[in-house]
Design an enzyme around this catalytic site. Sequence first.
Site, PDB file in Angstrom:
ATOM      1  N   PHE B 123       0.852  -1.177   0.000  1.00 30.60           N
ATOM      2  CA  PHE B 123       0.000   0.000   0.000  1.00 30.60           C
ATOM      3  C   PHE B 123       0.891   1.231   0.000  1.00 30.60           C
ATOM      4  O   PHE B 123       2.068   1.167   0.367  1.00 30.60           O
ATOM      5  CB  PHE B 123      -0.891  -0.004   1.248  1.00 30.60           C
ATOM      6  CG  PHE B 123      -2.361   0.062   0.936  1.00 30.60           C
ATOM      7  CD1 PHE B 123      -2.941  -0.859   0.084  1.00 30.60           C
ATOM      8  CD2 PHE B 123      -3.165   1.039   1.507  1.00 30.60           C
ATOM      9  CE1 PHE B 123      -4.304  -0.807  -0.190  1.00 30.60           C
ATOM     10  CE2 PHE B 123      -4.528   1.094   1.237  1.00 30.60           C
ATOM     11  CZ  PHE B 123      -5.089   0.170   0.391  1.00 30.60           C
ATOM     12  N   GLN B 236      -7.712  14.693   4.194  1.00 24.79           N
ATOM     13  CA  GLN B 236      -7.143  13.841   3.149  1.00 24.79           C
ATOM     14  C   GLN B 236      -8.092  13.711   1.965  1.00 24.79           C
ATOM     15  O   GLN B 236      -9.225  13.262   2.122  1.00 24.79           O
ATOM     16  CB  GLN B 236      -6.847  12.454   3.695  1.00 24.79           C
ATOM     17  CG  GLN B 236      -6.241  11.542   2.635  1.00 24.79           C
ATOM     18  CD  GLN B 236      -5.719  10.256   3.233  1.00 24.79           C
ATOM     19  OE1 GLN B 236      -6.475   9.341   3.500  1.00 24.79           O
ATOM     20  NE2 GLN B 236      -4.420  10.208   3.464  1.00 24.79           N
ATOM     21  N   HIS B 238      -8.487  11.557  -1.004  1.00 20.67           N
ATOM     22  CA  HIS B 238      -7.975  10.297  -1.549  1.00 20.67           C
ATOM     23  C   HIS B 238      -7.786  10.495  -3.042  1.00 20.67           C
ATOM     24  O   HIS B 238      -8.667  11.025  -3.713  1.00 20.67           O
ATOM     25  CB  HIS B 238      -8.991   9.183  -1.282  1.00 20.67           C
ATOM     26  CG  HIS B 238      -8.443   7.801  -1.502  1.00 20.67           C
ATOM     27  ND1 HIS B 238      -8.138   7.323  -2.752  1.00 20.67           N
ATOM     28  CD2 HIS B 238      -8.142   6.806  -0.634  1.00 20.67           C
ATOM     29  CE1 HIS B 238      -7.676   6.089  -2.636  1.00 20.67           C
ATOM     30  NE2 HIS B 238      -7.669   5.751  -1.360  1.00 20.67           N
ATOM     31  N   LEU B 252     -15.180   5.696  -3.457  1.00 16.07           N
ATOM     32  CA  LEU B 252     -13.772   5.319  -3.362  1.00 16.07           C
ATOM     33  C   LEU B 252     -13.361   4.200  -4.316  1.00 16.07           C
ATOM     34  O   LEU B 252     -14.089   3.239  -4.536  1.00 16.07           O
ATOM     35  CB  LEU B 252     -13.484   4.870  -1.930  1.00 16.07           C
ATOM     36  CG  LEU B 252     -12.012   4.693  -1.599  1.00 16.07           C
ATOM     37  CD1 LEU B 252     -11.306   6.033  -1.642  1.00 16.07           C
ATOM     38  CD2 LEU B 252     -11.860   4.068  -0.236  1.00 16.07           C
ATOM     39  N   GLU B 255      -6.940   1.934  -2.893  1.00 19.13           N
ATOM     40  CA  GLU B 255      -5.519   2.030  -3.186  1.00 19.13           C
ATOM     41  C   GLU B 255      -4.955   0.650  -3.529  1.00 19.13           C
ATOM     42  O   GLU B 255      -3.908   0.530  -4.155  1.00 19.13           O
ATOM     43  CB  GLU B 255      -4.821   2.576  -1.930  1.00 19.13           C
ATOM     44  CG  GLU B 255      -3.424   3.052  -2.128  1.00 19.13           C
ATOM     45  CD  GLU B 255      -2.962   3.907  -0.943  1.00 19.13           C
ATOM     46  OE1 GLU B 255      -3.753   4.733  -0.459  1.00 19.13           O
ATOM     47  OE2 GLU B 255      -1.827   3.733  -0.514  1.00 19.13           O
ATOM     48  N   ARG B 311      -0.809   9.471  -0.088  1.00 19.32           N
ATOM     49  CA  ARG B 311      -2.016   9.922  -0.782  1.00 19.32           C
ATOM     50  C   ARG B 311      -2.008  11.406  -1.124  1.00 19.32           C
ATOM     51  O   ARG B 311      -2.501  11.809  -2.172  1.00 19.32           O
ATOM     52  CB  ARG B 311      -3.237   9.598   0.078  1.00 19.32           C
ATOM     53  CG  ARG B 311      -3.507   8.120   0.119  1.00 19.32           C
ATOM     54  CD  ARG B 311      -4.640   7.790   1.059  1.00 19.32           C
ATOM     55  NE  ARG B 311      -4.933   6.358   0.971  1.00 19.32           N
ATOM     56  CZ  ARG B 311      -5.794   5.742   1.766  1.00 19.32           C
ATOM     57  NH1 ARG B 311      -6.449   6.418   2.691  1.00 19.32           N
ATOM     58  NH2 ARG B 311      -6.004   4.451   1.628  1.00 19.32           N
ATOM     59  N   HIS B 377     -11.824  12.195   1.794  1.00 21.92           N
ATOM     60  CA  HIS B 377     -11.852  10.829   2.295  1.00 21.92           C
ATOM     61  C   HIS B 377     -11.712  10.736   3.803  1.00 21.92           C
ATOM     62  O   HIS B 377     -12.329   9.891   4.438  1.00 21.92           O
ATOM     63  CB  HIS B 377     -10.711  10.068   1.615  1.00 21.92           C
ATOM     64  CG  HIS B 377     -10.644   8.618   1.965  1.00 21.92           C
ATOM     65  ND1 HIS B 377     -11.706   7.774   1.773  1.00 21.92           N
ATOM     66  CD2 HIS B 377      -9.648   7.864   2.481  1.00 21.92           C
ATOM     67  CE1 HIS B 377     -11.363   6.558   2.160  1.00 21.92           C
ATOM     68  NE2 HIS B 377     -10.133   6.585   2.605  1.00 21.92           N
ATOM     69  N   ARG B 412      -2.511  10.717   6.389  1.00 20.16           N
ATOM     70  CA  ARG B 412      -2.634   9.338   6.853  1.00 20.16           C
ATOM     71  C   ARG B 412      -2.245   8.371   5.740  1.00 20.16           C
ATOM     72  O   ARG B 412      -2.618   8.566   4.588  1.00 20.16           O
ATOM     73  CB  ARG B 412      -4.081   9.055   7.271  1.00 20.16           C
ATOM     74  CG  ARG B 412      -4.322   7.610   7.652  1.00 20.16           C
ATOM     75  CD  ARG B 412      -5.725   7.378   8.168  1.00 20.16           C
ATOM     76  NE  ARG B 412      -6.764   7.454   7.150  1.00 20.16           N
ATOM     77  CZ  ARG B 412      -7.046   6.472   6.285  1.00 20.16           C
ATOM     78  NH1 ARG B 412      -6.356   5.351   6.292  1.00 20.16           N
ATOM     79  NH2 ARG B 412      -8.021   6.619   5.402  1.00 20.16           N
TER      80      ARG B 412
END
Lengths: 251, 600, 258
Positions: B123, B236, B238, B252, B255, B311, B377, B412
Amino acid sequence: MSTVAIDKRTLRQDTWWLEPMLVVLGLGCFAIYSTWAALQNGNYYAAPYLSPFYSPCLAINCEHVSVPLFGSWYNWSPAILILWIPGGFRLTCYYYRKAYYRSFFWSPPACAVRDAASGYSGETRFPFILQNIHRYFFWASLPILAFLWWDAIIAFNFGGSFGLGLGTLVLITNAALLSLYSFSCHSCRHLCGGGLNSFKAAPGRYKTWGIVTKLNEKHMQIAWTSLVWVGLTDVYVRLLAHGVIQDLRFI
Amino acid sequence: MAGDSYETHEYDVVVVGAGGAGLRAGIEAHDKGCKTAIICKSLLGKAHTVMAEGGIAAAMGNVWPEDNWKVHFRDTMRGGKLLNNWRMAQIHAQQAPDRVLELEEWGALFDRTDEGLILQRDFGGHRYARLAHVGDRTGLEMIRTLQQRAVSLGIDVFMECNVQHLLMNDGRVSGAIGYWRESGELIVFNCKAVVLATGGSGKCWQVTSNSWEYSGDGMGMAMEVGADLIDMEKVQFHPTGMVWPPSVRGILVTEGVRGDGGTLLNSEGERFMFNYIPEFFKAETADNETEADAWYQDKKNNRRTPDLLPRDEVARAINSEVKAGRGTEHGGVYLDIANRRDADYIMRRLPSMYHQFKELADVDITKEAMEVGPTCHYIMGGVRVDADTSATAVPGLYAAGEVAGGLHGANRLGGNSLSDLLVFGRIAGESAADYALGAAAATAPAPAEVDRLTTLMLEPFTDRGGENPYAIHGDLQRTMHNLVGIIRTESEMLKAMEEIAVYKERAARVKVEGGRRFNPGWHLALDLKNLLAVAEAATLSALECKESRGGHTRDDYPDPDPRFGSVNVVTRKHNGTVSVSLEPLPEMPEELRKIVEEQV
Amino acid sequence: MAEAAVAGNGAEAKMRVWRGDASGGEFRDYTVPLEEGMVVLDVIHSIQAMHAGDLAVRWNCKAGKCGSCSAEVNGKPRLMCMTRMNTFEPGETITVAPIQTFPLVRDLVTDVSYNYEKAKTIPPFKPKPKEADGTRRMYQEDIDRVQEFHKCIECYLCQDVCHVIRDHNENKPSFAGPRFFVRVASLEMHPLDTDDRLEFLRNEAGLGFCNITKCCTEVCPEHIKITDNSIIPMKERVVTRFYDPIARLLGALGGKKS
């Protein structure tokens, strides 16, 4: 609190009634034809072809005896002696149960369409609790399959010489389809490995279970194809026996 | 109105929210011997955790034995641009593996390695494949496991019950008041401790991956009773949300698509991420396609693909590509996995992505590229808590999960959210239980206070001017999207503040139609309070933070400024006025600083 | 929401939505602008924003992952968020009704507490001891089957469509429903689990009521093969335990616990 007060059998606008109608037609026709054919007690053998409705033929007075279990005192149709096995197998089959509960019992006729009967106990009571013996019919159908394969093999034997007729191919296809039907059955799937919780420990059974699972996904299609084919096989042999048509010989 | 009847319940610990953090907190408080209630706005098992896709970050070392908590800690701190609360990051990295294994004890089934252990996937921002996962529906597995555990323990759950205000007595939390969504009847909880696990506030923004529940309830309520919020400007976006068709914009795209080999392409077919590698990550990021591709197979001898940068970097890059005219027809970029992985692999690894695109956008991701763009996100900021106890500044009040701030710093990393929920959910539950077991019996609230809050809750039914709550919410979302979005500037944010002031005034004139029984218009009218409070706090913080870092990018201050490199932006409410201040971060011990700064 | 009025190409959605509660109600017609890619839930939200602010509907994720927005669209149990408007004929009036098996709260919202009560009756996961090295070893081939069951998003469409309780309310106390057969199957086939729920399945859960007419499978938005992969395998295990003396005798063919 009560549920929403919509007093229609269903709000569905599509042709939900079509499928149950076709099933009634299909199963109805087969039931009528097979009963008629089983009660004929004749014209089920046209050498070297034995109709699957009469195989194995277990009475001494058969047109073509498979195993002479029943003496000459037995003079009803020999089909009765064995047809209860494939009949029971199909009657208790998980697919056919769905098909006839829906189309004959309207329980339910289609999804989100109200049941016909007001009470319902499913398969918790007699007679439907007997559906639980499905796997015994599976076991019992195995020797029948063996005979059908035997019939298919001797269908190459035209009075002592090797041959191949259209009937031979019909019988082979029949045996193959009925085998596929039996081995794609949910009970068979369970017996092969469905009862296990760890496949890692039993790789052989995992593999078998995997193959049966693949077949099982097509169980409905196989059920219909094999049903139609076994009927047509009987028709073919019967027409030969009556002399209405001639067998097509390739070899 | 005032004098309206209400039911009352007594508990030691009341947990508000039944996502990962709330359920984990409730389980822990129960196990510690507390009479515990879990309250949730939706049905049990529908909380936002269910939408988490990629996995739970935990340095278990099942795939890469080199992995350990120190590497995870380093990744988290670097991903957060060192604005993280170091102690939270340390506890998080150390305890995450145990929390994952605990889920397995409760029946969770993660994907497996060939040795029969939990498989871990790559990730963004994580040095090693580290995310315990179940295909692309890890959140579902997690929430179902916790939910079933809570049910089997017999913990009381109040479903579709919306907590609106915290009750205070003598400077400490003494309970909460809210309403049943179904009946509209009021309900009061008297308790010794409250754990807030209400999640984030993405519904302030227009294009978001968040559900209606994310209305900033915990942040709004905590601020109301005197708790501090930190880093509310760190939001954040995304990088990969759906962009087309309009009705699914923002949903979404995990990822995991990139973790499993998907790459980002602009309309010219260029892998543009190679042009956006920041200095900070140069040493550990591949600078050519050959190395980036080889990295999927051989992580020892290759550096990671820039598609998997943190991100914030990827979201800004996509934003720039689209602005430069290299976007797709619908204003996104392409995310393509079909050109690199076969259909079987995609279906096995990303089944719900396949269905999502197939059913909502008519796109077959095993054959075509997806169109993606940034979507709101997650909020890194939130209620300030003590790292070791998850306690807020208000005695008896605890916070865990997205509602709390600190762990993630300025940005994050993917996968760190689910582990955050488990680690700090447990800690919050434990601390709340310890506190409750040592505290005096819960006291009933003063009738005058209940009357006051009841009046506030039932006001929207009175005729005050006929404002439509849906219209106000829609306008607020547009304001935040346009003026306090992914790239910000002072003049726009000042305008946003003016507009928020107007919405506040309009919100006071909301009139809802219908009665109290399951009335979404009324529910939204009440949610506006917290949505507006969070929007205001985020905008004020963003104005104050005159630099760009992580989830906060200023057009007028495009670079990081050391002045903001070691402080939290703190928002608090005093006598009805919201103020913002800069307060220093806790000092990181030398040995941890070494880990973070070490070059690899 | 409200901006739907501005965008679009003049196309309209004609909806017939149930309004009312347990004391009574009716279908009411609404017309709202239609945008590309809209799903039924979007249209319901437009109705809320433009015509009926108090229209009760349950929803969360709007991405087919949470299973909240179950309803009956043109008589078929569906998730509203996964039912695209372009699957209907242009100009067709689309009927949206609440799910019919559970008590009506208001409009499209029903009281699904039946399911949460059933969930409480299921004997929980009971793992065997850890391996000697302190780990848990499970292999992908052992958990594939169970992972399919874990996909369940608890939308309760299978419960809604199941005629055992949909058409025969009196069976509710003695029947757990397809969702919970899937749940029990996921526990029974779990490679670490040591509990035995076959007696429970046959008695309290009422597995025998199921006549495998497969509507649960047809409506499952997660495409879980509920009947073939969970209910029938459980029926077969119950057969082994209770209806098959030979298998009991042989033992070897039975499940883990027999």
